[in-house]
Scaffold this motif. Structure first.
Motif, PDB file in Angstrom:
ATOM      1  N   THR A   1       0.567  -1.017   0.198  1.00 37.92           N
ATOM      2  CA  THR A   1      -0.321   0.043   0.018  1.00 37.92           C
ATOM      3  C   THR A   1       1.002   1.102   0.204  1.00 37.92           C
TER       4      THR A   1
ATOM      5  N   ILE B   1       6.510   3.056  -3.333  1.00 45.99           N
ATOM      6  CA  ILE B   1       6.124   2.620  -4.323  1.00 45.99           C
ATOM      7  C   ILE B   1       5.779   0.972  -4.656  1.00 45.99           C
TER       8      ILE B   1
ATOM      9  N   ALA C   1      -0.545  -5.319   3.976  1.00 43.07           N
ATOM     10  CA  ALA C   1       0.435  -4.700   4.616  1.00 43.07           C
ATOM     11  C   ALA C   1      -0.972  -4.343   6.010  1.00 43.07           C
ATOM     12  N   PRO C   2      -0.396  -3.822   7.305  1.00 43.75           N
ATOM     13  CA  PRO C   2      -1.293  -3.476   8.498  1.00 43.75           C
ATOM     14  C   PRO C   2      -3.120  -3.500   7.915  1.00 43.75           C
TER      15      PRO C   2
ATOM     16  N   VAL D   1      -2.348  -8.147   7.460  1.00 43.55           N
ATOM     17  CA  VAL D   1      -1.128  -8.776   7.574  1.00 43.55           C
ATOM     18  C   VAL D   1      -0.186  -7.226   8.085  1.00 43.55           C
TER      19      VAL D   1
ATOM     20  N   LEU E   1       5.376  -7.696  11.819  1.00 48.54           N
ATOM     21  CA  LEU E   1       5.923  -7.566  12.711  1.00 48.54           C
ATOM     22  C   LEU E   1       5.452  -8.515  13.970  1.00 48.54           C
TER      23      LEU E   1
ATOM     24  N   PRO F   1       7.822   2.810  10.156  1.00 49.85           N
ATOM     25  CA  PRO F   1       7.027   3.410  10.481  1.00 49.85           C
ATOM     26  C   PRO F   1       7.578   4.838  11.485  1.00 49.85           C
TER      27      PRO F   1
ATOM     28  N   TYR G   1      19.424   4.186  10.582  1.00 54.82           N
ATOM     29  CA  TYR G   1      18.737   3.340   9.559  1.00 54.82           C
ATOM     30  C   TYR G   1      18.726   2.605   9.140  1.00 54.82           C
TER      31      TYR G   1
ATOM     32  N   ALA H   1      18.578   0.292  -4.666  1.00 54.62           N
ATOM     33  CA  ALA H   1      18.114   2.068  -5.403  1.00 54.62           C
ATOM     34  C   ALA H   1      19.122   2.728  -5.342  1.00 54.62           C
TER      35      ALA H   1
HETATM   36  N1  LIG Z   1      13.411   6.888   0.181  1.00 57.47           N
HETATM   37  C1  LIG Z   1      14.657   6.948  -0.876  1.00 57.47           C
HETATM   38  O1  LIG Z   1      14.299   7.260  -1.653  1.00 57.47           O
HETATM   39  C2  LIG Z   1      14.563   5.065  -1.459  1.00 57.47           C
HETATM   40  C3  LIG Z   1      15.244   4.832  -1.627  1.00 57.47           C
HETATM   41  C4  LIG Z   1      15.864   3.442  -2.051  1.00 57.47           C
HETATM   42  C5  LIG Z   1      15.050   2.279  -1.780  1.00 57.47           C
HETATM   43  N2  LIG Z   1      14.133   3.207  -0.368  1.00 57.47           N
HETATM   44  C6  LIG Z   1      13.682   1.951   0.241  1.00 57.47           C
HETATM   45  O2  LIG Z   1      11.629   1.473  -0.464  1.00 57.47           O
HETATM   46  C7  LIG Z   1      11.439   1.195   0.277  1.00 57.47           C
HETATM   47  C8  LIG Z   1       9.835   1.580   0.343  1.00 57.47           C
HETATM   48  O3  LIG Z   1       9.525   2.468   0.605  1.00 57.47           O
HETATM   49  P1  LIG Z   1       8.335   3.589  -0.134  1.00 57.47           P
HETATM   50  O4  LIG Z   1       8.690   5.233   0.169  1.00 57.47           O
HETATM   51  O5  LIG Z   1       8.016   3.186  -0.775  1.00 57.47           O
HETATM   52  O6  LIG Z   1       7.678   3.345   2.057  1.00 57.47           O
HETATM   53  P2  LIG Z   1       6.084   3.866   2.545  1.00 57.47           P
HETATM   54  O7  LIG Z   1       6.175   3.948   0.935  1.00 57.47           O
HETATM   55  O8  LIG Z   1       6.317   4.529   3.697  1.00 57.47           O
HETATM   56  O9  LIG Z   1       5.949   2.628   2.253  1.00 57.47           O
HETATM   57  C9  LIG Z   1       5.657   1.252   3.761  1.00 57.47           C
HETATM   58  C10 LIG Z   1       4.743   0.163   3.252  1.00 57.47           C
HETATM   59  O10 LIG Z   1       5.901  -0.433   4.166  1.00 57.47           O
HETATM   60  C11 LIG Z   1       3.499  -0.558   5.044  1.00 57.47           C
HETATM   61  N3  LIG Z   1       4.383  -1.459   6.483  1.00 57.47           N
HETATM   62  C12 LIG Z   1       4.371  -0.963   7.556  1.00 57.47           C
HETATM   63  N4  LIG Z   1       4.819  -1.294   8.891  1.00 57.47           N
HETATM   64  C13 LIG Z   1       4.282  -2.576   8.430  1.00 57.47           C
HETATM   65  C14 LIG Z   1       4.281  -3.901   9.051  1.00 57.47           C
HETATM   66  N5  LIG Z   1       4.273  -4.510   9.815  1.00 57.47           N
HETATM   67  N6  LIG Z   1       3.638  -5.169   8.530  1.00 57.47           N
HETATM   68  C15 LIG Z   1       3.427  -4.993   6.699  1.00 57.47           C
HETATM   69  N7  LIG Z   1       3.650  -4.094   6.244  1.00 57.47           N
HETATM   70  C16 LIG Z   1       4.333  -2.970   7.045  1.00 57.47           C
HETATM   71  C17 LIG Z   1       3.330   0.196   5.007  1.00 57.47           C
HETATM   72  O11 LIG Z   1       1.554   0.164   5.290  1.00 57.47           O
HETATM   73  P3  LIG Z   1       0.392   1.262   6.078  1.00 57.47           P
HETATM   74  O12 LIG Z   1       0.510   2.199   5.473  1.00 57.47           O
HETATM   75  O13 LIG Z   1      -0.573   0.436   6.177  1.00 57.47           O
HETATM   76  O14 LIG Z   1       1.265   1.954   7.339  1.00 57.47           O
HETATM   77  C18 LIG Z   1       3.013   0.572   3.480  1.00 57.47           C
HETATM   78  O15 LIG Z   1       2.171  -0.330   3.144  1.00 57.47           O
HETATM   79  C19 LIG Z   1      11.756   1.022   1.760  1.00 57.47           C
HETATM   80  O16 LIG Z   1      12.224  -0.134   2.234  1.00 57.47           O
HETATM   81  C20 LIG Z   1      13.261   2.105   1.907  1.00 57.47           C
HETATM   82  O17 LIG Z   1      14.744   1.544   2.226  1.00 57.47           O
HETATM   83  C21 LIG Z   1      13.994   3.744  -0.818  1.00 57.47           C
END
Ligand SMILES: NC(=O)c1ccc[n+]([C@@H]2O[C@H](COP(=O)([O-])OP(=O)(O)OC[C@H]3O[C@@H](n4cnc5c(N)ncnc54)[C@H](OP(=O)(O)O)[C@@H]3O)[C@@H](O)[C@H]2O)c1
Length: 261
Positions: free
Chosen positions: A9, A12, A31-32, A36, A39, A61, A107, A130
């Motif tokens: 959700t 990405i 996702a929660p 699902v 944690l 989070p 992090y 990435a």
């Molecule tokens: N920021 C950057 O520029 C960058 C660059 C390279 C790689 N990345 C990597 O890309 C990845 C994804 O980033 P994003 O920005 O797409 O993340 P995001 O938009 O913050 O989305 C995080 C997702 O994780 C889910 N989540 C949180 N707690 C969870 C749990 N306990 N069980 C299952 N799902 C859970 C969230 O669900 P809810 O919405 O329900 O909480 C949401 O679907 C990360 O691992 C990051 O390290 C980021």
């Protein structure tokens, strides 16, 4: 092929689910708020039933040092345990270019721990490194404020559009496990401070961006090439100036949490 997208959700994840479905796969967003939770393990056995591949694009989070480490260690352990029980044949995880060079950052210590668990598990895997997403530049400015000005090191930077990240991860997910790391990055190298300056200008954000060689990135000291991928990286097509004309660029920040990942 049934593919479970953990974090399906998120920024990405939601794009990835759509792209996998467009290619005829049965992609399930986990996702929660779909029941699902990696944690606690809630819902994992059910969602992984008959899954061939799991893609983990979740994020923590809280990005406080202990909390983020606990998130990536506990959720990755749980995932790999349930995947083994379900007979999943490929674990794909999204991580960040330069992760191994950023151990000064809480992090990135958490991402290093996540990757170590994946490499040590018996499940075939691919780790995708990435570069930073264009969508993340304003959030980066927000956490880099000193006395009202944005302080960033003028190092090389090669970010990419979130949509291109999802396209690349979808392709890798549909392929064979590499049992290694593949790097993906944007089409051009720029200076970090300069790109954030251009992003703030596009948002008519008046904050000044200062090129500060001593400024930290996510709590870590970085050098010229810390954030850029190697020569074998797969490069995406969308240039920053093109992305600025797209609807995605009209949203100031895709990241309500503010930290540098
Ligand atoms: N920021 C950057 O520029 C960058 C660059 C390279 C790689 N990345 C990597 O890309 C990845 C994804 O980033 P994003 O920005 O797409 O993340 P995001 O938009 O913050 O989305 C995080 C997702 O994780 C889910 N989540 C949180 N707690 C969870 C749990 N306990 N069980 C299952 N799902 C859970 C969230 O669900 P809810 O919405 O329900 O909480 C949401 O679907 C990360 O691992 C990051 O390290 C980021």
């Amino acid at each position: 092929m049934k593919i479970v997208v953990i974090g399906g959700t998120g920024l990405i994840g939601s794009k990835l689910v759509n792209k996998l479905r467009e290619h005829g796969h049965e992609a399930v967003a986990a996702a929660p708020n779909t029941g699902v939770n990696t944690l606690t393990g809630e819902g994992l056995a059910e969602v992984l039933k008959d899954a061939s591949v799991v893609v983990d694009v979740s994020n923590a989070p809280s990005w406080e040092d202990a909390a983020v480490l606990n998130f990536f260690e506990t959720s990755t352990r749980n995932l790999l345990t349930y995947e083994t029980a379900a007979g999943v044949g490929h674990h794909v995880a999204l991580s960040v270019v330069g992760t191994d060079r950023l151990a000064e950052s809480g992090y990135f210590r958490a991402k290093i721990a996540q990757e170590k668990l994946i490499k040590e598990s018996a499940i075939p895997y691919t780790i995708v490194h990435a570069t930073q997403f264009f969508e993340f530049l304003k959030g980066l400015a927000d956490v880099s404020i000193v006395d009202g000005k944005v302080h960033l090191p003028p190092v090389l930077f090669q970010p990419m559009a979130a949509d291109d990240v999802a396209t690349a991860v979808a392709r890798i997910t549909a392929g064979q496990p590499l049992n290694g790391i593949v790097e993906i990055g944007g089409p051009e190298q720029v200076r970090l401070d300069e790109l954030v300056r251009r992003r703030l200008a596009s948002l008519k954000d008046p904050r000044e961006v200062v090129a500060d060689p001593n400024a930290l990135y996510s709590g870590a000291k970085i050098s010229e090439k810390t954030l850029v991928p190697g020569k074998d990286a797969r490069l995406s097509e969308t240039r920053f100036e093109t992305w600025l004309t797209q609807p995605a660029a009209q949203i100031p920040s895709a990241h309500p949490r503010t930290s540098a990942a």
